[in-house]
Design a protein around this motif. Structure first.
Motif, PDB file in Angstrom:
ATOM      1  N   PRO A   1       0.842  -1.194   0.000  1.00 65.01           N
ATOM      2  CA  PRO A   1       0.000   0.000   0.000  1.00 65.01           C
ATOM      3  C   PRO A   1       0.883   1.252   0.000  1.00 65.01           C
ATOM      4  O   PRO A   1       1.988   1.227   0.564  1.00 65.01           O
ATOM      5  N   ALA A   2       0.409   2.296  -0.595  1.00 68.11           N
ATOM      6  CA  ALA A   2       1.210   3.505  -0.772  1.00 68.11           C
ATOM      7  C   ALA A   2       1.682   4.080   0.551  1.00 68.11           C
ATOM      8  O   ALA A   2       2.836   4.526   0.672  1.00 68.11           O
TER       9      ALA A   2
ATOM     10  N   GLU B   1       1.557  -6.574   6.478  1.00 68.79           N
ATOM     11  CA  GLU B   1       1.396  -5.867   5.201  1.00 68.79           C
ATOM     12  C   GLU B   1       2.325  -6.464   4.128  1.00 68.79           C
ATOM     13  O   GLU B   1       1.946  -6.635   2.967  1.00 68.79           O
ATOM     14  N   ILE B   2       3.526  -6.795   4.533  1.00 66.54           N
ATOM     15  CA  ILE B   2       4.471  -7.399   3.560  1.00 66.54           C
ATOM     16  C   ILE B   2       3.937  -8.745   3.083  1.00 66.54           C
ATOM     17  O   ILE B   2       3.932  -9.044   1.891  1.00 66.54           O
ATOM     18  N   MET B   3       3.433  -9.540   4.046  1.00 68.13           N
ATOM     19  CA  MET B   3       2.904 -10.865   3.690  1.00 68.13           C
ATOM     20  C   MET B   3       1.723 -10.716   2.735  1.00 68.13           C
ATOM     21  O   MET B   3       1.615 -11.479   1.760  1.00 68.13           O
ATOM     22  N   ALA B   4       0.876  -9.730   3.011  1.00 67.08           N
ATOM     23  CA  ALA B   4      -0.293  -9.523   2.162  1.00 67.08           C
ATOM     24  C   ALA B   4       0.146  -9.117   0.757  1.00 67.08           C
ATOM     25  O   ALA B   4      -0.392  -9.607  -0.247  1.00 67.08           O
TER      26      ALA B   4
ATOM     27  N   SER C   1       5.723   6.075   4.250  1.00 67.30           N
ATOM     28  CA  SER C   1       5.959   6.267   5.680  1.00 67.30           C
ATOM     29  C   SER C   1       7.435   6.088   6.014  1.00 67.30           C
ATOM     30  O   SER C   1       8.142   5.294   5.372  1.00 67.30           O
ATOM     31  N   ALA C   2       7.887   6.819   7.026  1.00 67.27           N
ATOM     32  CA  ALA C   2       9.266   6.646   7.512  1.00 67.27           C
ATOM     33  C   ALA C   2       9.410   5.355   8.292  1.00 67.27           C
ATOM     34  O   ALA C   2      10.510   4.832   8.464  1.00 67.27           O
ATOM     35  N   GLN C   3       8.269   4.819   8.795  1.00 70.56           N
ATOM     36  CA  GLN C   3       8.290   3.580   9.563  1.00 70.56           C
ATOM     37  C   GLN C   3       8.297   2.388   8.589  1.00 70.56           C
ATOM     38  O   GLN C   3       7.667   2.430   7.535  1.00 70.56           O
TER      39      GLN C   3
ATOM     40  N   ARG D   1      -5.370  -5.290  -0.526  1.00 68.13           N
ATOM     41  CA  ARG D   1      -6.080  -4.604   0.557  1.00 68.13           C
ATOM     42  C   ARG D   1      -5.166  -4.497   1.768  1.00 68.13           C
ATOM     43  O   ARG D   1      -4.381  -5.404   2.030  1.00 68.13           O
ATOM     44  N   SER D   2      -5.246  -3.469   2.473  1.00 67.99           N
ATOM     45  CA  SER D   2      -4.480  -3.321   3.697  1.00 67.99           C
ATOM     46  C   SER D   2      -5.057  -4.225   4.753  1.00 67.99           C
ATOM     47  O   SER D   2      -6.287  -4.366   4.855  1.00 67.99           O
TER      48      SER D   2
END
Lengths: 123, 180
Positions: free
Chosen positions: A95-96, A109-112, A101-103, A119-120
């Motif tokens: 996701p954008a 999220e990576i797995m998705a 994000s700096a984090q 989708r987030s």
């Protein structure tokens, strides 16, 4: 027998006793047998000598060549370029907001993204 | 023809020349093998094996060196190898080979006792002392040739002969004097 064991000449009496004791039976027949055995034995010719020399070395060369091939293949594997495409593909699926994000993105999220799920995940 | 000439002819493929070398050195080789192996059949096999090895390697013999130590080293090594292979087997005393030679009963009994004592004395000697004693006293070899055959310094050979003689004299006692 010689009285001194330091005597530097052969002890004739002891020598004779030893010769009689150790000569063994039928010495002429024994010599004949050995002569017959040798006469029937082929001499190793130069090619036999060469092949006797070459055989173990050929094996050693084959083993060394095999090891070098394996080593070469192993190096080729370990130095192959990283699969950049796969990394880009995963990154582009994130996701954008995770990219901006700096984090670092959450593992979920990576797995998705790797699954191709755009989708987030629910937080 | 001397040994070197015979060896040269043998190296060119003349088996008769090697046969003459066998005739000249075969019995001494047999005595050395019997001193090492203490078994008739094993000793004869070892001599035959050693002679075959020498025949196959004759073209590697260096004619600048004496032939006898070269040959004997091969035979002695064959006997030592055979001894290592047969260590598990019980060594049998070598057969009696002294002829009675028309001796009377007393002398014959004395000769039999002497054979027994020689056998026991040789059996007690360490292997290399036994070889050195036989080559020096029975075969008349010099210390240098024995040293070359055994691959030890000459001083060591002198020591072997000294200790072996002392042990044999102790084993034989006064018996050998009576056999002169």
């Amino acid at each position: 027998m010689t009285m001194s064991p330091f005597e530097h000449q052969p002890d004739e009496t002891l020598g004779r006793l030893l010769r009689e004791h150790l000569t063994g039976p039928a010495p002429e027949a024994f010599l004949r047998e050995v002569r017959v055995a040798v006469a029937g034995a082929p001499r190793a010719d130069q090619w036999d000598v060469l092949s006797g020399w070459a055989r173990p070395r050929t094996m050693a060369l084959a083993v060394a060549a095999g090891f070098l091939l394996w080593l070469g293949a192993w190096f080729a594997d370990s130095t192959s370029p990283i699969d950049v495409d796969a990394g880009v593909s995963v990154a582009s699926s994130l996701p954008a907001h995770t990219v901006m994000s700096a984090q670092p993105p959450a593992a979920a999220e990576i797995m998705a993204a790797m699954r191709g799920d755009r989708r987030s995940p629910r937080r | 023809m001397d040994d070197a000439e015979l060896a040269h002819a043998a190296a060119r493929g003349d088996p008769d020349a090697f046969g003459r070398l066998i005739d000249q050195h075969g019995i001494a080789a047999r005595r050395a093998a019997r001193a090492i192996l203490r078994d008739d059949d094993d000793a004869d096999d070892a001599v035959q094996e050693g002679m075959l090895a020498a025949w196959r390697a004759i073209d590697r013999y260096d004619a600048a060196r004496p032939f006898r130590p070269w040959l004997m080293r091969i035979v002695v090594n064959a006997a030592l190898d055979a001894r290592r292979r047969s260590r598990v087997r019980q060594a049998e005393p070598i057969a009696e080979t002294l002829e009675s030679g028309g001796l009377g009963p007393d002398r014959w009994a004395e000769a039999a006792l002497l054979r027994e004592k020689i056998d026991a004395g040789l059996a007690e000697l360490p292997e290399r002392q036994r070889i050195a004693l036989v080559l020096f006293d029975a075969e008349g070899w010099g210390h240098a040739d024995i040293a070359a055959t055994l691959g030890v310094p000459e001083g060591t050979v002198r020591s072997y002969v000294f200790h072996a003689r002392r042990a044999m004299r102790k084993a034989l006692g006064t018996l050998a004097e009576g056999m002169k």
